[in-house]
Design a protein around this motif. Sequence first.
Motif, short mmCIF file in Angstrom:
data_model
loop_
_atom_site.label_atom_id
_atom_site.label_comp_id
_atom_site.label_asym_id
_atom_site.label_seq_id
_atom_site.Cartn_x
_atom_site.Cartn_y
_atom_site.Cartn_z
N GLY A 182 0.82 -1.21 0.00
CA GLY A 182 0.00 0.00 0.00
C GLY A 182 0.85 1.26 0.00
N TRP A 233 -14.50 6.02 -2.62
CA TRP A 233 -14.28 5.02 -1.57
C TRP A 233 -13.82 5.65 -0.26
CZ3 TRP A 233 -9.64 4.23 0.86
CH2 TRP A 233 -8.50 4.80 0.27
N GLU A 234 -13.07 6.75 -0.34
CA GLU A 234 -12.53 7.35 0.89
C GLU A 234 -13.62 7.96 1.77
OE1 GLU A 234 -9.37 9.73 -1.04
OE2 GLU A 234 -8.04 8.66 0.34
N VAL A 270 -1.08 4.58 -1.22
CA VAL A 270 -2.42 4.42 -0.64
C VAL A 270 -2.43 5.02 0.76
CG1 VAL A 270 -4.21 2.76 0.00
CG2 VAL A 270 -2.76 2.31 -1.99
N PHE A 300 -5.67 -3.44 -3.96
CA PHE A 300 -5.60 -1.97 -4.06
C PHE A 300 -5.99 -1.50 -5.45
CE2 PHE A 300 -2.40 -2.50 -0.52
CZ PHE A 300 -3.20 -1.91 0.44
N ARG A 305 -6.13 4.90 5.48
CA ARG A 305 -7.50 4.36 5.47
C ARG A 305 -7.59 3.19 4.48
NH1 ARG A 305 -12.57 5.26 6.97
NH2 ARG A 305 -14.30 4.82 5.54
N GLY A 306 -7.04 3.37 3.28
CA GLY A 306 -7.08 2.29 2.29
C GLY A 306 -6.32 1.06 2.76
N ILE A 340 -9.74 -1.28 -4.54
CA ILE A 340 -10.30 -0.20 -3.74
C ILE A 340 -10.07 1.16 -4.40
CG2 ILE A 340 -8.23 0.06 -2.31
CD1 ILE A 340 -11.85 0.29 -1.04
N LEU A 341 -8.93 1.33 -5.07
CA LEU A 341 -8.64 2.62 -5.71
C LEU A 341 -9.51 2.85 -6.94
CD1 LEU A 341 -4.73 2.64 -5.47
CD2 LEU A 341 -6.37 3.74 -3.94
#
Length: 387
Positions: free
Chosen positions: A238, A320-321, A243, A300, A246-247, A314-315
């Motif tokens: 990450g 998402w944040e 990242v 990620f 949080r991610g 997730i990215l």
Amino acid sequence: MRPTITRARHGATATTALLGSVSLAVAAGPAAHARETAPGGAHASLRLTVTVPPPIAAHRALQVTPPEVTVAPGDTVSAIAERYGLATAEVLAWNGLDWSSIIRPGQRIALSPGAVPGAAPDAAAPVAAPDSPAPASRIVAAGDTLWDIAREAGTSVDALLSANGLGRGAIIYPGESLLLPGAAPVGVDAAASAPPAAEASPAAAPPAAAEPVAAPAAEPVTLDAEQAENARIIISVGRSRGVSDRGIAIALATSMVESWLRNLDWGDRDSLGLFQQRPSTGWGTDAELRDPYRAAAAFFGGPDDPNGAATRGILDVDGWESMNFGAAAQAVQISAHPERYGPWEQQAYAWIRGARLRMSREDAGGRGGVRVSRSPALRHPLPRIAG
């Protein structure tokens, strides 16, 4: 019949005759009385014994016959009919029975043509059994944790560990059976807490990930050496991709739920590795999914996603944040249990802080920086697939 009385001489055998219901016994008298006292003694002395039987019992027909009788254990139709001086065929006819019929205790039998017997129990219908108790065991599924199973069973982690003879550092694996102390029906919480499905429209896009219901924090877990190493790999990958914490925390919590932070070579259906990603859904080959560096990079996603556009990390999830912690993890995993990720948020951040402290100590000790990847696929990312 007229009885014949035989005069017995001295020492003769007695003769018995039956008159009606009176038994007569005629016998010669003893020698001392063998002769009458009259002069000449020409006639022998006879002794007559009369035996009268007990009074004859009242005829059964004189008994009072009730209109119906309740069958007792061991009763039969013929026994009941005989008891009240009735013909078995008549009792059968009055009750709509035949010679092959079976009667049962509690059933009422009519004893006269005009009587209507009460409804007999339905012999064919089995008695309903009480509801079975809740299952006393639980099969571990991929992504299960002791905390999740204890919560579903309405018990504590300590009680669950004690029931199964496990310690605080115990590891559970999919397919394993756990005893449930004071079990409640498994899966009730998840079903009850699931939000209603969004109403679909003809041209609707794929539904957004379900927002998980907030759950209390998971009980603290001390990572063993294997788990700590896998957490370090996720954090380092990450960091190398820029990242945010949080991610990274979402990735750590996801791996904890999916594999207990272990690089599994098995799982639900064809799921493998830290994140239980599946070859059949485009996440990579078996070997690629078992590479923890590549598996973390695929979770990620983003511009350097080793799967290109074949999967979504997730990215790649818009906004998402700002999403709920568990909902962001669910957007990648599409799990049947979206509520399981959120409880690990606090501990995931704690693992990041612990890793940062360890890396600072290593740097201060002159042992170099963080190893980023040992996977050629990560050093030379695959190009994203257009479209």
